[in-house]
Structure formats: C-alpha cells, structure tokens
Design a protein around this motif. Structure first.
Motif, PDB file in Angstrom:
ATOM      1  N   ASP A 143       0.681  -1.009   0.008  1.00  0.00           N
ATOM      2  CA  ASP A 143      -0.072   0.051   0.034  1.00  0.00           C
ATOM      3  C   ASP A 143       0.903   1.265  -0.147  1.00  0.00           C
ATOM      4  O   ASP A 143       1.809   1.268   0.661  1.00  0.00           O
ATOM      5  N   ILE A 144       0.344   2.427  -0.579  1.00  0.00           N
ATOM      6  CA  ILE A 144       1.021   3.536  -0.667  1.00  0.00           C
ATOM      7  C   ILE A 144       0.951   4.492   0.679  1.00  0.00           C
ATOM      8  O   ILE A 144       1.862   5.320   0.723  1.00  0.00           O
ATOM      9  N   LEU A 145      -0.001   4.180   1.572  1.00  0.00           N
ATOM     10  CA  LEU A 145      -0.079   4.775   2.684  1.00  0.00           C
ATOM     11  C   LEU A 145      -0.206   6.218   2.561  1.00  0.00           C
ATOM     12  O   LEU A 145       0.594   7.078   3.280  1.00  0.00           O
ATOM     13  N   LYS A 146      -0.827   6.791   1.651  1.00  0.00           N
ATOM     14  CA  LYS A 146      -1.253   8.222   1.652  1.00  0.00           C
ATOM     15  C   LYS A 146      -1.670   8.803   2.689  1.00  0.00           C
ATOM     16  O   LYS A 146      -2.801   8.314   3.232  1.00  0.00           O
ATOM     17  N   TYR A 147      -1.325   9.594   3.330  1.00  0.00           N
ATOM     18  CA  TYR A 147      -1.668  10.403   4.558  1.00  0.00           C
ATOM     19  C   TYR A 147      -1.397   9.394   5.598  1.00  0.00           C
ATOM     20  O   TYR A 147      -2.376   9.723   6.508  1.00  0.00           O
ATOM     21  N   ASP A 148      -0.561   8.516   5.589  1.00  0.00           N
ATOM     22  CA  ASP A 148      -0.462   7.354   6.716  1.00  0.00           C
ATOM     23  C   ASP A 148      -1.861   6.851   6.883  1.00  0.00           C
ATOM     24  O   ASP A 148      -2.087   6.250   7.994  1.00  0.00           O
ATOM     25  N   ARG A 149      -2.486   6.570   5.773  1.00  0.00           N
ATOM     26  CA  ARG A 149      -3.756   5.560   5.780  1.00  0.00           C
ATOM     27  C   ARG A 149      -3.557   4.529   4.615  1.00  0.00           C
ATOM     28  O   ARG A 149      -3.293   5.050   3.545  1.00  0.00           O
ATOM     29  N   THR A 150      -3.938   3.324   4.832  1.00  0.00           N
ATOM     30  CA  THR A 150      -4.102   2.403   3.963  1.00  0.00           C
ATOM     31  C   THR A 150      -5.050   2.834   3.034  1.00  0.00           C
ATOM     32  O   THR A 150      -6.058   3.655   3.332  1.00  0.00           O
ATOM     33  N   ARG A 151      -5.401   2.549   1.891  1.00  0.00           N
ATOM     34  CA  ARG A 151      -6.186   2.834   0.774  1.00  0.00           C
ATOM     35  C   ARG A 151      -7.668   2.481   1.026  1.00  0.00           C
ATOM     36  O   ARG A 151      -7.845   1.345   2.009  1.00  0.00           O
ATOM     37  N   GLU A 152      -8.385   3.114   0.777  1.00  0.00           N
ATOM     38  CA  GLU A 152      -9.911   2.626   1.082  1.00  0.00           C
ATOM     39  C   GLU A 152     -10.336   1.280   0.709  1.00  0.00           C
ATOM     40  O   GLU A 152     -11.144   0.515   1.274  1.00  0.00           O
ATOM     41  N   SER A 153      -9.692   0.928  -0.301  1.00  0.00           N
ATOM     42  CA  SER A 153     -10.033  -0.528  -0.965  1.00  0.00           C
ATOM     43  C   SER A 153      -9.693  -1.696  -0.091  1.00  0.00           C
ATOM     44  O   SER A 153      -9.986  -2.835   0.078  1.00  0.00           O
ATOM     45  N   ILE A 154      -8.889  -1.222   0.823  1.00  0.00           N
ATOM     46  CA  ILE A 154      -8.122  -2.179   1.763  1.00  0.00           C
ATOM     47  C   ILE A 154      -8.799  -2.377   3.157  1.00  0.00           C
ATOM     48  O   ILE A 154      -9.107  -3.175   4.015  1.00  0.00           O
ATOM     49  N   ARG A 155      -9.092  -1.009   3.580  1.00  0.00           N
ATOM     50  CA  ARG A 155      -9.954  -0.914   4.767  1.00  0.00           C
ATOM     51  C   ARG A 155     -11.231  -1.297   4.600  1.00  0.00           C
ATOM     52  O   ARG A 155     -12.075  -0.603   3.843  1.00  0.00           O
ATOM     53  N   PRO A 156     -11.849  -2.326   5.154  1.00  0.00           N
ATOM     54  CA  PRO A 156     -13.334  -2.845   5.014  1.00  0.00           C
ATOM     55  C   PRO A 156     -14.328  -1.796   5.535  1.00  0.00           C
ATOM     56  O   PRO A 156     -14.335  -1.193   6.332  1.00  0.00           O
ATOM     57  N   MET A 157     -15.235  -1.934   4.432  1.00  0.00           N
ATOM     58  CA  MET A 157     -16.741  -1.506   4.898  1.00  0.00           C
ATOM     59  C   MET A 157     -17.288  -2.430   5.623  1.00  0.00           C
ATOM     60  O   MET A 157     -16.980  -3.608   6.006  1.00  0.00           O
ATOM     61  N   VAL A 158     -18.517  -1.884   6.249  1.00  0.00           N
ATOM     62  CA  VAL A 158     -19.487  -2.855   7.075  1.00  0.00           C
ATOM     63  C   VAL A 158     -20.369  -3.737   6.181  1.00  0.00           C
ATOM     64  O   VAL A 158     -20.253  -5.012   6.214  1.00  0.00           O
ATOM     65  N   ILE A 159     -20.855  -3.012   5.137  1.00  0.00           N
ATOM     66  CA  ILE A 159     -22.034  -3.448   4.077  1.00  0.00           C
ATOM     67  C   ILE A 159     -21.541  -2.872   2.750  1.00  0.00           C
ATOM     68  O   ILE A 159     -21.369  -1.901   2.744  1.00  0.00           O
ATOM     69  N   TYR A 160     -21.434  -3.983   1.737  1.00  0.00           N
ATOM     70  CA  TYR A 160     -21.208  -3.619   0.518  1.00  0.00           C
ATOM     71  C   TYR A 160     -22.164  -4.548  -0.423  1.00  0.00           C
ATOM     72  O   TYR A 160     -21.996  -5.916  -0.451  1.00  0.00           O
ATOM     73  N   PHE A 161     -23.269  -3.942  -0.793  1.00  0.00           N
ATOM     74  CA  PHE A 161     -24.314  -4.771  -1.813  1.00  0.00           C
ATOM     75  C   PHE A 161     -24.186  -4.171  -3.171  1.00  0.00           C
ATOM     76  O   PHE A 161     -24.003  -2.976  -3.456  1.00  0.00           O
ATOM     77  N   TYR A 162     -24.134  -5.076  -3.924  1.00  0.00           N
ATOM     78  CA  TYR A 162     -23.913  -4.815  -5.642  1.00  0.00           C
ATOM     79  C   TYR A 162     -25.066  -5.555  -6.486  1.00  0.00           C
ATOM     80  O   TYR A 162     -25.101  -6.778  -6.235  1.00  0.00           O
ATOM     81  N   ASN A 163     -25.762  -4.906  -7.211  1.00  0.00           N
ATOM     82  CA  ASN A 163     -26.730  -5.513  -8.121  1.00  0.00           C
ATOM     83  C   ASN A 163     -27.564  -6.486  -7.383  1.00  0.00           C
ATOM     84  O   ASN A 163     -27.818  -7.459  -7.980  1.00  0.00           O
ATOM     85  N   CYS A 164     -28.342  -5.826  -6.267  1.00  0.00           N
ATOM     86  CA  CYS A 164     -29.378  -6.315  -5.681  1.00  0.00           C
ATOM     87  C   CYS A 164     -30.667  -5.933  -5.982  1.00  0.00           C
ATOM     88  O   CYS A 164     -30.696  -4.690  -6.126  1.00  0.00           O
ATOM     89  N   VAL A 165     -31.684  -6.788  -5.807  1.00  0.00           N
ATOM     90  CA  VAL A 165     -33.171  -6.064  -6.083  1.00  0.00           C
ATOM     91  C   VAL A 165     -34.019  -6.443  -4.636  1.00  0.00           C
ATOM     92  O   VAL A 165     -33.770  -7.612  -4.162  1.00  0.00           O
ATOM     93  N   ASN A 166     -34.639  -5.567  -4.182  1.00  0.00           N
ATOM     94  CA  ASN A 166     -35.461  -5.741  -3.050  1.00  0.00           C
ATOM     95  C   ASN A 166     -34.331  -5.938  -1.718  1.00  0.00           C
ATOM     96  O   ASN A 166     -34.244  -7.076  -1.117  1.00  0.00           O
ATOM     97  N   VAL A 167     -34.075  -4.752  -1.412  1.00  0.00           N
ATOM     98  CA  VAL A 167     -33.039  -4.770  -0.121  1.00  0.00           C
ATOM     99  C   VAL A 167     -33.598  -3.900   1.022  1.00  0.00           C
ATOM    100  O   VAL A 167     -34.228  -2.890   0.860  1.00  0.00           O
ATOM    101  N   ASN A 168     -33.706  -4.603   2.050  1.00  0.00           N
ATOM    102  CA  ASN A 168     -34.280  -3.766   3.398  1.00  0.00           C
ATOM    103  C   ASN A 168     -33.340  -3.845   4.618  1.00  0.00           C
ATOM    104  O   ASN A 168     -32.964  -4.842   5.007  1.00  0.00           O
ATOM    105  N   ILE A 169     -32.736  -2.429   4.843  1.00  0.00           N
ATOM    106  CA  ILE A 169     -31.930  -2.152   5.966  1.00  0.00           C
ATOM    107  C   ILE A 169     -32.857  -1.599   6.688  1.00  0.00           C
ATOM    108  O   ILE A 169     -33.117  -0.196   6.681  1.00  0.00           O
ATOM    109  N   LYS A 170     -33.307  -1.893   7.956  1.00  0.00           N
ATOM    110  CA  LYS A 170     -34.118  -1.226   8.846  1.00  0.00           C
ATOM    111  C   LYS A 170     -33.698  -1.598  10.355  1.00  0.00           C
ATOM    112  O   LYS A 170     -33.578  -2.567  10.798  1.00  0.00           O
ATOM    113  N   GLU A 171     -33.798  -0.258  11.125  1.00  0.00           N
ATOM    114  CA  GLU A 171     -33.669  -0.336  12.433  1.00  0.00           C
ATOM    115  C   GLU A 171     -32.377  -0.477  13.245  1.00  0.00           C
ATOM    116  O   GLU A 171     -32.242  -0.061  14.293  1.00  0.00           O
TER     117      GLU A 171
END
Length: 488
Positions: A143-171
């Motif tokens: 990693d290039i460690l820009k600004y002393d941070r690893t890239r966004e693609s390396i630091r995990p998100m909590v949720i990543y949904f791609y090409n999904c139909v009928n998605v319910n995130i609630k409460e």
C-alpha cells in the motif's frame, strides 16, 4: 418533476411482508458463539447457505457478541439482530474478502435480502484500520499509505451490496467502520429506514453511500459520520441514480450532510430531499455537484433545517475529466432555515474537517458553473439565513470590478471552500442561467465589507422579496458581466 413515490411505498410493503412471512432460524442452532471472542465466520456462512437452500428466512441473533470476518448473504436471507445482539467485525484485515470492495457483509447479484432488528453491527474500525497500517508498514500489505492511511479499498466497509433487488435495511445500529460504512451499488428497490449510524472511528467514514441505484428510500435515520452523511454517486457513465427519496433524516458530519456528486460519471435524476435536519457539520448541508461528465437534473429540496453548518447550499459544475462536459438543470430548493457559524462547525469531534480548507470569509449559498457551461433553471424560495458576518477585507479583499481573479478550478475536488474567499456574504452565483430567488431573508450579525448578493456571468435572473439586515449596508446586489437581472 414526477416521482414514483407510490412504487417506493409498495416496495416497502412487499419487503415488510416478505420479512413477516420468512422462517426464523436461531443463530445458536448453528452453534454460532456469542462470547465475543470465538471467530464465527465459517459457522455464520454455513447458516446463511443452509437457510438459502431451504427456501429462505431470517438468521436471528439474540443478546450476545458475535465475532466474524467477511460473510456473504444469499437471496431470500435476512440477518435479524434482536436488541442486545452485536455482530462484531474482526480486527484482523486478513479476515475480510475483497469482491469489488472489501467488506464485512457482502451481497452480490441477489434478491430479497436485508439486515433488520434493533441490534448492532460494530466494525471495530479504528483497531482494524490501525492494524492494516501496521501490516503495510511491515511490508505484509502492499500500500502507498497516503496520508499515513491505507487505501479505502483495503480498509473494510461494514456493508457492500452490489446489483441486488429488494433490499431492506431497517432499525439496526451501524457503527465504527474502517472506511465507508455502507455502500449500495446498482441496486433496485432499496429501503434504508430508521437506522442509527455512528461512523466516526476513522477517516473516509461516510454514513450511507448509494451508487447508480434505482428506486431508493432513505428515511427516518439518525446519522453521525466523520465523512459525508448521505452521499449519492455515479461510477459508470452507462448508469445513474434515479428515483431517490431522502426524507426525515438527522445528519451530523465533519464533511457534507447530504451530497450528490464527486463521483458523477453517469448522473442523478428525480431526487427528492424532504424535511431533513443537518447540524454541527463542517462543510455543506446540501451539496449538489456534477463534475465528472454526467448530468444532475430534476432535484427537489423541500424542508431543511441547517444548524451550525459551515455552508448551507453548494451547487457546482466541474470538469475533472478533460473533454467531458457535465450538466445541471431544474433544481428547486425551498423552505430552508439555516445558521452559519464564524468558526469550525465540527470543533471537538474526533475527526474534524481540515483547518486549511476553511475560508475566512464564507458565503452560505454558492452556485458555481463554468465559463460557457451554465447551471440552468434553479429556484430558491422561502429561506431564512443567519450569518455571523465579520468578513475582513484585509484578509482577502476582492474588488467587485475584478471578479475574474477568483479561480475557476474546473478540475478541482468540489467543495464550497475550493474558491477560498468569495465576494458575497449571502449568495454568490457564477456562470448560471434562469435563476430565481424569492422570499429570502438574510441577516449578517456583525459588520461585513461585502454585499449580500454578487452575480457573475448570470443571465435571466429574478429576485423577488429579498430582505437583508447588514450594518452600514443598503445595497443588495452587484451584477458583473450579467444580463436581464431583475429585482422586485
């Protein structure tokens, strides 16, 4: 602007009915441990696969702490987190899968999926991000460690949904991602409702990101994020965000409250932003930006309370890709009450906006196109804005007959601070056509050397019922290189 709200409501009803009729499976049935230390990745994934193979249903987590790495949802499966249940993300970067993006919970090419209940998902993002930096420093992660941070693609998100139909995130309560908290890309019939977001654990920590999605409702949510709160993006010129309702949310960020753009290769159409509150926010309450060759059109903002926010409304055309012209048309913004602070609106939060980006003499409303590339057909009505005033000409005095000295920066990253000081303390409009302001009340609390409104290269503009309070100033407007600007 026609908006298929009835379709959205029907989608929500259908999603709720699907959840009610689904079969429930207790997490304990699959020997998923709730001790907070046992890594449950394989057992949770087995449970999801099992439920999917057996007709779908809900995987229900009860009180406890469930540690896991990346898991992958399947069609017709919902994660149900009961109150007191906490799904914990591992702090080991090698426990996460990268498919498009790195995330704790993946969903790809699915239908009828969701995350519901009053429990919590905690990404443990600060420890996770710091561990990824340590691995990079040791040469174990490239990693290039820009600004002393690893890239966004390396630091995990909590949720990543791609090409999904009928998605319910609630409460649910979602917190502490190492990066953007939740991203929904090319999804259709998406509901994000009554969730709580606390995403201030590390940099680049957006609250909700919606990318090239169709038929989306983001309603009744409480969002605190170090980066943009609710952010719509377009990553592909063949796709765009369409039919989006953002209503009755409360947002606090150290960036922008509700933003369209930055990434805008395709575009944005039929967007309603209704009755939202933005407070203690470093940048803009509402930022509408078309800067990557796409379009932004048919947007309604109706009902906004902006309290202690660095800028209220920022509209921007840019050209970050040479030769690709962006457009912005048919924007209506009304019923706004706002106040702008003199200092940093997010002072005291863990990850504040950068002090170097702060202009000293700011403007609550900025509309900025480009030469020959106009923002077109914009209506502002029923505004009440309180501004601290105190602009100093000794810091950055811009003579009104030398407005050409303000930089255009067409390829610059779009933020209201990109021009530094601007020549109006209330409304600054540049390179725009068919602009209408009505029933606008502005107050500058302290003496300011600037005029309330400055228009530069603006054509066919109407100002009706514009009132202002400013010490030792009676003139409302200066128009430069503009035509057919009328004040009534």
């Amino acid at each position: 602007m026609k908006f298929k709200k009835s379709i959205m409501i029907l989608s929500l009803i259908l999603l709720q009915c699907a959840v009610v009729s689904a079969k429930d499976y207790k997490a304990s049935f699959f020997h998923i441990k709730s001790d907070g230390t046992t890594l449950n990745t394989r057992s949770i994934q087995f449970a999801i696969d099992y439920i999917s193979k057996n007709g779908g249903g809900r995987l229900v987590f009860y009180v406890g702490r469930y540690l896991t790495g990346s898991i992958h949802l399947k069609s017709n499966v919902t994660l149900q987190l009961e109150e007191g249940a906490v799904l914990l993300g591992s702090t080991n970067p090698f426990d996460y899968d990268r498919i498009g993006n790195t995330a704790l919970i993946h969903a790809r090419d699915l239908e009828n999926v969701g995350i519901t209940g009053k429990g919590m998902i905690d990404g443990q993002g600060r420890a996770l991000a710091n561990n990824s930096i340590a691995y990079a420093n040791d040469g174990l992660i490239e990693d290039i460690l820009k600004y002393d941070r690893t890239r966004e693609s390396i630091r995990p998100m909590v949720i990543y949904f791609y090409n999904c139909v009928n998605v319910n995130i609630k409460e649910v309560i979602l917190q502490n991602s190492a990066c953007w908290l939740q991203t929904y890309e090319r999804c259709k019939n998406l509901v994000v409702d009554h969730i709580t977001v606390n995403n201030v654990a590390f940099w680049n920590s957006d609250g909700v990101d919606v990318v090239d999605c169709d038929n989306v409702t983001i309603t009744n949510n409480n969002i605190d994020a170090a980066d943009d709160g609710i952010c719509l993006k377009s990553h592909n010129e063949k796709f765009y965000c369409n039919n989006i309702l953002i209503e009755n949310n409360t947002v606090r960020t150290s960036a922008n409250g509700i933003k369209l753009g930055t990434a805008g290769k395709g575009g944005f159409r039929n967007i309603k932003i209704l009755n939202n509150t933005v407070y203690n926010t470093y940048r803009s309450a509402i930022a509408l930006q078309s800067v990557d060759g796409g379009f932004l059109e048919d947007v309604l903002v109706d009902g906004l309370k902006s309290a202690n926010t660095g800028n209220v409304i920022f509209l921007r055309l840019g050209e970050r890709v040479v030769g690709k012209k962006s457009t912005m048309n048919r924007i209506s913004i009304k019923n706004v009450v706002a106040d702008v602070p003199l200092g940093k609106a997010d002072a005291g939060y863990d990850y504040e906006g950068p002090i170097e980006d702060m202009p000293r003499n700011i403007s609550p409303i900025i509309i900025a196109g480009l030469p020959g590339q106009y923002i077109n057909d914009v209506t502002f009505s029923n505004f009440q804005i309180s501004y601290p005033g105190a602009g100093s000409k000794f810091m950055a005095y811009i003579a009104l007959d030398k407005l050409d000295s303000i930089p255009e920066v067409p390829a610059g990253y779009p933020e209201f601070s990109m021009f530094k000081e601007v020549p109006a303390w209330g409304i600054y409009v540049r390179h725009a056509k068919n602009i209408n302001f009505s029933n606008i009340k502005m107050t500058a609390e302290k003496k300011d050397y600037r005029l309330p409104i400055v228009m530069d290269d603006v054509h066919d503009a109407q100002l009706k019922k514009i009132t202002f309070e400013q010490i030792n100033q009676k003139k409302l407007l200066y128009a430069y290189k503009s035509t057919n600007v009328t004040v009534n």
